[in-house]
Design a protein around this motif. Structure first.
Motif, PDB file in Angstrom:
ATOM      1  N   PHE A   9       0.836  -1.185   0.000  1.00  0.00           N
ATOM      2  CA  PHE A   9       0.000   0.000   0.000  1.00  0.00           C
ATOM      3  C   PHE A   9       0.880   1.247   0.000  1.00  0.00           C
ATOM      4  O   PHE A   9       1.958   1.257   0.595  1.00  0.00           O
ATOM      5  N   GLY A  10       0.399   2.296  -0.660  1.00  0.00           N
ATOM      6  CA  GLY A  10       1.175   3.525  -0.660  1.00  0.00           C
ATOM      7  C   GLY A  10       0.704   4.490  -1.734  1.00  0.00           C
ATOM      8  O   GLY A  10      -0.367   4.322  -2.319  1.00  0.00           O
ATOM      9  N   HIS A  45      -8.039   4.366  -3.655  1.00  0.00           N
ATOM     10  CA  HIS A  45      -8.333   3.857  -2.310  1.00  0.00           C
ATOM     11  C   HIS A  45      -7.715   2.463  -2.140  1.00  0.00           C
ATOM     12  O   HIS A  45      -7.117   2.153  -1.105  1.00  0.00           O
ATOM     13  N   MET A  46      -7.864   1.613  -3.159  1.00  0.00           N
ATOM     14  CA  MET A  46      -7.279   0.282  -3.097  1.00  0.00           C
ATOM     15  C   MET A  46      -5.752   0.359  -3.069  1.00  0.00           C
ATOM     16  O   MET A  46      -5.085  -0.419  -2.371  1.00  0.00           O
ATOM     17  N   MET A  47      -5.185   1.307  -3.808  1.00  0.00           N
ATOM     18  CA  MET A  47      -3.738   1.482  -3.863  1.00  0.00           C
ATOM     19  C   MET A  47      -3.177   1.868  -2.497  1.00  0.00           C
ATOM     20  O   MET A  47      -2.149   1.354  -2.054  1.00  0.00           O
ATOM     21  N   ARG A  48      -3.863   2.775  -1.805  1.00  0.00           N
ATOM     22  CA  ARG A  48      -3.375   3.269  -0.519  1.00  0.00           C
ATOM     23  C   ARG A  48      -3.830   2.419   0.667  1.00  0.00           C
ATOM     24  O   ARG A  48      -3.335   2.590   1.777  1.00  0.00           O
ATOM     25  N   GLY A  49      -4.787   1.514   0.446  1.00  0.00           N
ATOM     26  CA  GLY A  49      -5.345   0.778   1.576  1.00  0.00           C
ATOM     27  C   GLY A  49      -6.142   1.690   2.476  1.00  0.00           C
ATOM     28  O   GLY A  49      -6.102   1.584   3.701  1.00  0.00           O
ATOM     29  N   ASP A  50      -6.888   2.605   1.878  1.00  0.00           N
ATOM     30  CA  ASP A  50      -7.604   3.660   2.590  1.00  0.00           C
ATOM     31  C   ASP A  50      -9.098   3.550   2.294  1.00  0.00           C
ATOM     32  O   ASP A  50      -9.486   3.401   1.132  1.00  0.00           O
ATOM     33  N   PRO A  51      -9.980   3.622   3.304  1.00  0.00           N
ATOM     34  CA  PRO A  51      -9.672   3.793   4.720  1.00  0.00           C
ATOM     35  C   PRO A  51      -9.251   2.481   5.370  1.00  0.00           C
ATOM     36  O   PRO A  51      -9.551   1.405   4.869  1.00  0.00           O
ATOM     37  N   MET A  60      -9.739  -5.329   0.490  1.00  0.00           N
ATOM     38  CA  MET A  60      -8.512  -4.869  -0.160  1.00  0.00           C
ATOM     39  C   MET A  60      -7.244  -5.525   0.362  1.00  0.00           C
ATOM     40  O   MET A  60      -6.162  -5.249  -0.151  1.00  0.00           O
ATOM     41  N   GLY A  61      -7.357  -6.387   1.330  1.00  0.00           N
ATOM     42  CA  GLY A  61      -6.176  -6.972   1.942  1.00  0.00           C
ATOM     43  C   GLY A  61      -5.866  -6.265   3.250  1.00  0.00           C
ATOM     44  O   GLY A  61      -6.188  -5.090   3.413  1.00  0.00           O
TER      45      GLY A  61
END
Length: 329
Positions: A9-10, A45-51, A60-61
């Motif tokens: 994530f990031g 959102h999926m890329m950052r793992g947010d929220p 999302m993992g």
């Protein structure tokens, strides 16, 4: 095959173009040769793992991305079909939901694909699935919009908003779109009878009331949104929140559901139309509108495949007019 992958994530910089294995398909599955893929808020959102709470819900993992290849919307050609797939064959041009669509090939199921309208390019077609289906559900299914009603769309120039303005107008509603100064003429051209420039006016000032509000932004307190509804009007809350927050939009949507229990107005949250619910039925409904000339995707800009990270960054900043897409091949 080439794909845009992420190992953790990031921020957008973690996305990279790499070689990876082509997906294998099983019974009921379809392999799509991706020609273009849309860039959605869902993707960052999926890329950052947010929220963070969404990680606990399993979508999302927990500590790293559940799917190594990003992307959910795609347009392309059927490459191969698995056993028990009916109505699709290699070579067919399609659009729909394909997990891992930022790749030369993506796997999905037959019920998440529909024929691509002949009057769309692949880039336009890729812009359709999540944006148009979310708009359809927000305006027609959840909002229950009827001819003659007053409908306000906050975020009218965005990926969902540009579709929502057109769908509401097609249903015979009197549409008011809320957007920034540079998008006023765009929103008006899509069928909005009135346009509010949010940099100059506050649509929640109580001077006008609406039967349906589709809020794609989440930048106004619920109390003020309710004041802008008629006594029995419907608020459809789609989104809100920001990167890095623990609850993000989830907290806002839960608050809407909680207040709904105690008021006459209908307050309904919706989630982005990732593959859930009657996806094929809704995809067919929006492509029928497109083929009839009633609905047209608005593509802000198209990025080369290797520049997908920059495209995600553009969408995350909230700068897109309509949709941004990646051309894969």
């Amino acid at each position: 095959m080439k794909a845009i992958v992420q190992e953790r994530f990031g921020p957008p910089d973690i996305l990279r173009l790499a070689e990876t294995d082509r997906p294998e398909i099983g019974t009921g599955q379809v392999l799509v040769r991706v020609r273009a893929a849309a860039l959605n808020p869902y993707d960052w959102h999926m890329m950052r793992g947010d929220p963070y709470v969404a990680r606990l819900l399993g979508g999302m993992g927990l500590t790293r991305p559940r799917s190594r290849v990003a992307g959910i919307d795609a347009a392309g050609q059927v490459e191969a079909v698995g056993a028990d797939v009916r109505g699709l064959r290699p070579g067919d041009e399609v659009l729909g939901f394909c997990t891992g669509s930022f790749a030369e090939y993506a796997r999905t199921t037959a019920d998440l694909l529909v024929p691509k309208p002949a009057n769309l390019t692949f880039e336009q077609a890729a812009a359709v699935p999540m944006g148009a289906v979310t708009a359809l559900r927000g305006i027609r299914t959840v909002g229950r919009t009827q001819a003659g009603q007053r409908v306000l769309i906050n975020g009218a120039a965005g990926g969902v908003g540009t579709f929502a303005v057109q769908i509401a107008a097609a249903l015979g509603a009197e549409v008011t779109g809320v957007c920034g100064t540079r998008n006023v003429e765009l929103v008006r051209s899509l069928g909005a009878a009135h346009v509010v420039d949010h940099t100059r006016e506050d649509f929640t000032d109580g001077r006008a009331r609406y039967d349906v509000i589709l809020d794609n932004v989440g930048n106004r307190p619920l109390s003020r949104l309710r004041r802008t509804l008629t006594p029995t009007g419907t608020l459809v809350a789609n989104g809100g929140g920001s990167p890095g927050r623990v609850f993000g939009a989830v907290g806002s949507l839960l608050r809407v559901s909680a207040v709904d229990v105690f008021v006459r107005q209908r307050l309904r949250p919706i989630l982005p139309a990732a593959p859930a619910g009657p996806a094929r039925e809704d995809l067919l409904a929006v492509t029928a509108l497109i083929e009839a000339g009633t609905l047209t995707p608005v593509v802000d800009r198209s990025y080369a495949f290797a520049d997908a990270a920059e495209g995600v960054r553009h969408v995350e900043r909230g700068h897109a007019r309509g949709k941004a897409v990646v051309t894969v091949a």
